[in-house]
Design a protein around this motif. Structure first.
Motif, PDB file in Angstrom:
ATOM      1  N   ASP A 169      21.310   7.479  10.276  1.00 39.00           N
ATOM      2  CA  ASP A 169      21.053   7.998   8.936  1.00 39.00           C
ATOM      3  C   ASP A 169      20.641   6.905   7.951  1.00 39.00           C
ATOM      4  OD1 ASP A 169      23.491   6.735   8.846  1.00 39.00           O
ATOM      5  OD2 ASP A 169      24.501   8.282   7.673  1.00 39.00           O
ATOM      6  N   LYS A 170      20.440   5.694   8.429  1.00 37.66           N
ATOM      7  CA  LYS A 170      20.017   4.583   7.571  1.00 37.66           C
ATOM      8  C   LYS A 170      18.504   4.399   7.694  1.00 37.66           C
ATOM      9  CE  LYS A 170      24.381   2.207   8.153  1.00 37.66           C
ATOM     10  NZ  LYS A 170      25.046   1.021   8.659  1.00 37.66           N
ATOM     11  N   ALA A 171      17.845   4.205   6.558  1.00 35.19           N
ATOM     12  CA  ALA A 171      16.394   4.011   6.555  1.00 35.19           C
ATOM     13  C   ALA A 171      16.032   2.888   5.597  1.00 35.19           C
ATOM     14  CB  ALA A 171      15.692   5.292   6.147  1.00 35.19           C
ATOM     15  N   LEU A 172      14.926   2.222   5.894  1.00 35.72           N
ATOM     16  CA  LEU A 172      14.403   1.142   5.070  1.00 35.72           C
ATOM     17  C   LEU A 172      12.918   1.407   4.876  1.00 35.72           C
ATOM     18  CD1 LEU A 172      15.418  -1.624   3.891  1.00 35.72           C
ATOM     19  CD2 LEU A 172      14.450  -2.672   5.926  1.00 35.72           C
ATOM     20  N   THR A 173      12.468   1.419   3.624  1.00 37.20           N
ATOM     21  CA  THR A 173      11.046   1.652   3.366  1.00 37.20           C
ATOM     22  C   THR A 173      10.252   0.364   3.578  1.00 37.20           C
ATOM     23  OG1 THR A 173      11.151   1.075   1.020  1.00 37.20           O
ATOM     24  CG2 THR A 173      11.600   3.393   1.618  1.00 37.20           C
ATOM     25  N   TYR A 174       8.925   0.510   3.671  1.00 35.71           N
ATOM     26  CA  TYR A 174       8.078  -0.679   3.808  1.00 35.71           C
ATOM     27  C   TYR A 174       8.208  -1.583   2.585  1.00 35.71           C
ATOM     28  CZ  TYR A 174       5.786   0.700   8.107  1.00 35.71           C
ATOM     29  OH  TYR A 174       5.534   1.018   9.414  1.00 35.71           O
ATOM     30  N   GLY A 175       8.349  -1.001   1.401  1.00 35.32           N
ATOM     31  CA  GLY A 175       8.521  -1.808   0.196  1.00 35.32           C
ATOM     32  C   GLY A 175       9.796  -2.627   0.246  1.00 35.32           C
ATOM     33  N   GLU A 176      10.898  -1.977   0.643  1.00 40.38           N
ATOM     34  CA  GLU A 176      12.180  -2.685   0.756  1.00 40.38           C
ATOM     35  C   GLU A 176      12.120  -3.744   1.853  1.00 40.38           C
ATOM     36  OE1 GLU A 176      15.217   0.922  -0.486  1.00 40.38           O
ATOM     37  OE2 GLU A 176      14.409   0.858   1.551  1.00 40.38           O
ATOM     38  N   ILE A 197       0.821  -1.220   0.000  1.00 40.89           N
ATOM     39  CA  ILE A 197       0.000   0.000   0.000  1.00 40.89           C
ATOM     40  C   ILE A 197       0.852   1.265   0.000  1.00 40.89           C
ATOM     41  CG2 ILE A 197      -1.708   1.308   1.322  1.00 40.89           C
ATOM     42  CD1 ILE A 197      -2.719  -1.433   2.367  1.00 40.89           C
ATOM     43  N   THR A 198       1.870   1.300   0.842  1.00 38.37           N
ATOM     44  CA  THR A 198       2.705   2.503   0.989  1.00 38.37           C
ATOM     45  C   THR A 198       4.189   2.115   0.924  1.00 38.37           C
ATOM     46  OG1 THR A 198       2.568   2.297   3.391  1.00 38.37           O
ATOM     47  CG2 THR A 198       1.011   3.794   2.345  1.00 38.37           C
ATOM     48  N   PRO A 199       4.652   1.644  -0.232  1.00 34.35           N
ATOM     49  CA  PRO A 199       6.018   1.125  -0.317  1.00 34.35           C
ATOM     50  C   PRO A 199       7.120   2.150  -0.085  1.00 34.35           C
ATOM     51  CG  PRO A 199       5.061   1.318  -2.504  1.00 34.35           C
ATOM     52  CD  PRO A 199       3.963   1.606  -1.511  1.00 34.35           C
ATOM     53  N   HIS A 200       6.821   3.439  -0.251  1.00 34.27           N
ATOM     54  CA  HIS A 200       7.870   4.458  -0.124  1.00 34.27           C
ATOM     55  C   HIS A 200       7.965   5.069   1.268  1.00 34.27           C
ATOM     56  CE1 HIS A 200       8.602   4.019  -4.310  1.00 34.27           C
ATOM     57  NE2 HIS A 200       7.374   4.376  -4.634  1.00 34.27           N
ATOM     58  N   LEU A 201       7.054   4.715   2.181  1.00 37.58           N
ATOM     59  CA  LEU A 201       7.131   5.239   3.543  1.00 37.58           C
ATOM     60  C   LEU A 201       8.224   4.528   4.322  1.00 37.58           C
ATOM     61  CD1 LEU A 201       3.411   5.665   4.647  1.00 37.58           C
ATOM     62  CD2 LEU A 201       5.024   7.426   3.932  1.00 37.58           C
ATOM     63  N   THR A 202       8.874   5.261   5.214  1.00 40.34           N
ATOM     64  CA  THR A 202       9.948   4.687   6.025  1.00 40.34           C
ATOM     65  C   THR A 202       9.368   3.735   7.062  1.00 40.34           C
ATOM     66  OG1 THR A 202      11.315   6.637   5.717  1.00 40.34           O
ATOM     67  CG2 THR A 202      11.851   5.222   7.594  1.00 40.34           C
TER      68      THR A 202
END
Length: 104
Positions: free
Chosen positions: A25-32, A14-19
């Motif tokens: 400083d490292k982040a992973l999106t829901y899609g990843e 649904i929201t693959p680009h949200l963190t």
């Protein structure tokens, strides 16, 4: 555990680009995150592990990163949330939050 994985996969669709997770400083999106869970299923099958066993192994692997969280009050809060989440089904600890939160 299945509910958590299902929630991550739904959010990934649904929201693959949200963190989903952030540490420093490292982040992973829901899609990843969802993609990595799907890819990891192959490793789990090869090693004969369940999602629960893999989750607890990953959590134990990440605990040393708690040393980087400042100030001490924030570190204590994160430890309390982890403890509450791990004990949620036994009723040993009253959970402060129903799910783990991202730590930055």
């Amino acid at each position: 555990m299945d509910d958590l994985l299902h929630d991550i996969q739904n959010r990934g669709a649904i929201t693959p680009h949200l963190t989903a997770v952030r540490l420093g400083d490292k982040a992973l999106t829901y899609g990843e995150f969802a993609d990595r869970i799907e890819d990891y299923d192959i490793v789990l099958a090869e090693q004969g592990l369940s999602h629960i066993a893999a989750f607890y192994a990953a959590l134990m692997h990440c605990i040393p990163s708690l040393a980087e969280i400042e100030p001490v009050a924030a570190k204590v809060q994160v430890i309390g949330e982890i403890e509450a989440w791990l004990g949620r089904e036994r009723g040993e600890v009253a959970p402060a939050r129903p799910r783990l939160r991202a730590v930055s």
